[in-house]
Design a protein around this motif. Structure first.
Motif, mmCIF file in Angstrom:
data_model
loop_
_atom_site.group_PDB
_atom_site.id
_atom_site.type_symbol
_atom_site.label_atom_id
_atom_site.label_comp_id
_atom_site.label_asym_id
_atom_site.label_seq_id
_atom_site.Cartn_x
_atom_site.Cartn_y
_atom_site.Cartn_z
ATOM 1 N N VAL A 34 2.891 -1.213 62.594
ATOM 2 C CA VAL A 34 3.158 -1.193 64.037
ATOM 3 C C VAL A 34 4.652 -1.363 64.303
ATOM 4 O O VAL A 34 5.231 -0.658 65.144
ATOM 5 N N LEU A 35 5.303 -2.279 63.581
ATOM 6 C CA LEU A 35 6.742 -2.473 63.749
ATOM 7 C C LEU A 35 7.508 -1.202 63.371
ATOM 8 O O LEU A 35 8.475 -0.840 64.049
ATOM 9 N N ALA A 36 7.089 -0.528 62.308
ATOM 10 C CA ALA A 36 7.768 0.709 61.898
ATOM 11 C C ALA A 36 7.619 1.793 62.960
ATOM 12 O O ALA A 36 8.573 2.531 63.235
ATOM 13 N N ILE A 37 6.463 1.883 63.589
ATOM 14 C CA ILE A 37 6.257 2.886 64.634
ATOM 15 C C ILE A 37 7.123 2.564 65.855
ATOM 16 O O ILE A 37 7.778 3.448 66.420
ATOM 17 N N VAL A 38 7.163 1.300 66.254
ATOM 18 C CA VAL A 38 8.000 0.897 67.394
ATOM 19 C C VAL A 38 9.477 1.129 67.071
ATOM 20 O O VAL A 38 10.234 1.670 67.886
ATOM 21 N N VAL A 45 12.621 1.869 51.654
ATOM 22 C CA VAL A 45 13.981 1.974 51.130
ATOM 23 C C VAL A 45 14.895 2.662 52.150
ATOM 24 O O VAL A 45 16.039 2.245 52.361
ATOM 25 N N LEU A 46 14.394 3.696 52.812
ATOM 26 C CA LEU A 46 15.206 4.414 53.792
ATOM 27 C C LEU A 46 15.546 3.553 55.003
ATOM 28 O O LEU A 46 16.664 3.637 55.539
ATOM 29 N N TRP A 47 14.621 2.706 55.447
ATOM 30 C CA TRP A 47 14.928 1.823 56.587
ATOM 31 C C TRP A 47 16.008 0.816 56.224
ATOM 32 O O TRP A 47 16.909 0.532 57.012
ATOM 33 N N ILE A 48 15.940 0.267 55.022
ATOM 34 C CA ILE A 48 16.970 -0.685 54.591
ATOM 35 C C ILE A 48 18.312 0.026 54.415
ATOM 36 O O ILE A 48 19.358 -0.474 54.832
ATOM 37 N N ALA A 49 18.285 1.216 53.823
ATOM 38 C CA ALA A 49 19.522 1.985 53.653
ATOM 39 C C ALA A 49 20.109 2.388 55.006
ATOM 40 O O ALA A 49 21.336 2.390 55.183
ATOM 41 N N TYR A 50 19.265 2.694 55.973
ATOM 42 C CA TYR A 50 19.747 3.056 57.303
ATOM 43 C C TYR A 50 20.405 1.854 57.990
ATOM 44 O O TYR A 50 21.381 2.018 58.723
ATOM 45 N N ALA A 51 19.892 0.670 57.746
ATOM 46 C CA ALA A 51 20.527 -0.538 58.292
ATOM 47 C C ALA A 51 21.929 -0.713 57.713
ATOM 48 O O ALA A 51 22.888 -0.978 58.453
ATOM 49 N N VAL A 52 22.053 -0.547 56.417
ATOM 50 C CA VAL A 52 23.360 -0.667 55.772
ATOM 51 C C VAL A 52 24.303 0.416 56.300
ATOM 52 O O VAL A 52 25.471 0.147 56.593
ATOM 53 N N TYR A 79 10.199 11.182 60.305
ATOM 54 C CA TYR A 79 9.521 10.979 59.022
ATOM 55 C C TYR A 79 8.569 9.778 59.098
ATOM 56 O O TYR A 79 7.433 9.837 58.627
ATOM 57 N N THR A 80 9.022 8.688 59.710
ATOM 58 C CA THR A 80 8.179 7.503 59.843
ATOM 59 C C THR A 80 6.951 7.799 60.702
ATOM 60 O O THR A 80 5.833 7.420 60.347
ATOM 61 N N LEU A 81 7.167 8.454 61.829
ATOM 62 C CA LEU A 81 6.036 8.771 62.710
ATOM 63 C C LEU A 81 5.077 9.739 62.041
ATOM 64 O O LEU A 81 3.857 9.621 62.200
ATOM 65 N N TRP A 82 5.589 10.696 61.293
ATOM 66 C CA TRP A 82 4.722 11.637 60.590
ATOM 67 C C TRP A 82 3.866 10.928 59.549
ATOM 68 O O TRP A 82 2.683 11.226 59.399
ATOM 69 N N ALA A 83 4.445 9.963 58.852
ATOM 70 C CA ALA A 83 3.716 9.287 57.782
ATOM 71 C C ALA A 83 2.778 8.200 58.293
ATOM 72 O O ALA A 83 1.698 7.998 57.726
ATOM 73 N N LEU A 84 3.145 7.497 59.354
ATOM 74 C CA LEU A 84 2.393 6.307 59.748
ATOM 75 C C LEU A 84 1.646 6.413 61.070
ATOM 76 O O LEU A 84 0.816 5.564 61.363
ATOM 77 N N VAL A 126 16.026 -3.802 58.673
ATOM 78 C CA VAL A 126 15.774 -4.481 57.395
ATOM 79 C C VAL A 126 14.397 -5.135 57.399
ATOM 80 O O VAL A 126 13.651 -5.041 56.410
ATOM 81 N N ILE A 127 14.029 -5.775 58.492
ATOM 82 C CA ILE A 127 12.696 -6.395 58.580
ATOM 83 C C ILE A 127 11.621 -5.320 58.463
ATOM 84 O O ILE A 127 10.598 -5.529 57.787
ATOM 85 N N THR A 128 11.825 -4.173 59.087
ATOM 86 C CA THR A 128 10.870 -3.071 58.981
ATOM 87 C C THR A 128 10.742 -2.613 57.534
ATOM 88 O O THR A 128 9.634 -2.436 57.029
ATOM 89 N N GLY A 129 11.863 -2.426 56.862
ATOM 90 C CA GLY A 129 11.826 -1.982 55.466
ATOM 91 C C GLY A 129 11.164 -2.982 54.542
ATOM 92 O O GLY A 129 10.338 -2.615 53.697
ATOM 93 N N ILE A 130 11.490 -4.250 54.703
ATOM 94 C CA ILE A 130 10.878 -5.272 53.848
ATOM 95 C C ILE A 130 9.393 -5.403 54.143
ATOM 96 O O ILE A 130 8.574 -5.528 53.227
ATOM 97 N N GLY A 131 9.020 -5.352 55.418
ATOM 98 C CA GLY A 131 7.600 -5.422 55.777
ATOM 99 C C GLY A 131 6.802 -4.267 55.198
ATOM 100 O O GLY A 131 5.689 -4.454 54.703
ATOM 101 N N LEU A 132 7.368 -3.065 55.249
ATOM 102 C CA LEU A 132 6.673 -1.915 54.665
ATOM 103 C C LEU A 132 6.569 -2.031 53.151
ATOM 104 O O LEU A 132 5.543 -1.677 52.568
ATOM 105 N N SER A 133 7.617 -2.519 52.500
ATOM 106 C CA SER A 133 7.559 -2.632 51.041
ATOM 107 C C SER A 133 6.541 -3.680 50.596
ATOM 108 O O SER A 133 5.934 -3.542 49.540
#
Length: 156
Positions: free
Chosen positions: A110-114, A32-39, A132-137, A95-102
């Protein structure tokens, strides 16, 4: 797995074999945060472009004076479209990162880390989301937890 923290069996759906881990607790909020960050990124650029078009365009009417009376980069008319296309490309990546994670896609971790490494230099909000992403994944244990989640996740 040592160092992963407390793992409580996930009892939400019968037959799900993975444990309720750190990755499982944070994956939905990350998506959700990745999609919100895109917006948010596109919204910021829209506000900036409206300001710049007023400040550097013919905003001052027939007087045409003031500190921003003429666009300082008249020899580079391509700079606005290049920045806009780059920003929209980045927003699509978010958005692709957020949808892929969901959807817990196999490539999404891997895409979220990159994407997080690419976003580290976007001060304040981007840096916080990247950390936050790097800490979690990022940890190896998180990779195992993510693989366990994706193998038990039904396709949407």
């Amino acid at each position: 797995m040592p160092g992963v923290g407390p793992q409580v069996p996930y009892a939400g759906v019968p037959g799900m074999g993975y444990v309720y881990s750190r990755v499982h607790r944070h994956i939905q909020s990350l998506s959700v945060l990745w999609i919100a960050y895109a917006v948010w990124s596109v919204f910021q650029w829209a506000i900036a472009m409206s300001f710049f078009s007023g400040a550097f365009g013919n905003y001052f009417g027939h007087w045409h004076h003031g500190p921003f009376s003429d666009f300082p980069f008249t020899h580079m008319p391509w700079i606005g479209p290049v920045i806009t296309i780059t920003l929209i490309g980045r927003a699509i990546l978010y958005v692709i990162t957020g949808i892929g994670l969901s959807r817990r896609a196999p490539w999404a971790r891997v895409l979220a880390i990159v994407t997080a490494f690419l976003t580290l230099i976007k001060l304040f909000l981007g840096t916080a989301l990247a950390i936050y992403t790097l800490w979690a994944l990022m940890p190896a244990a998180s990779g195992e937890e993510y693989r366990q989640m994706e193998s038990n996740q039904p396709l949407l």
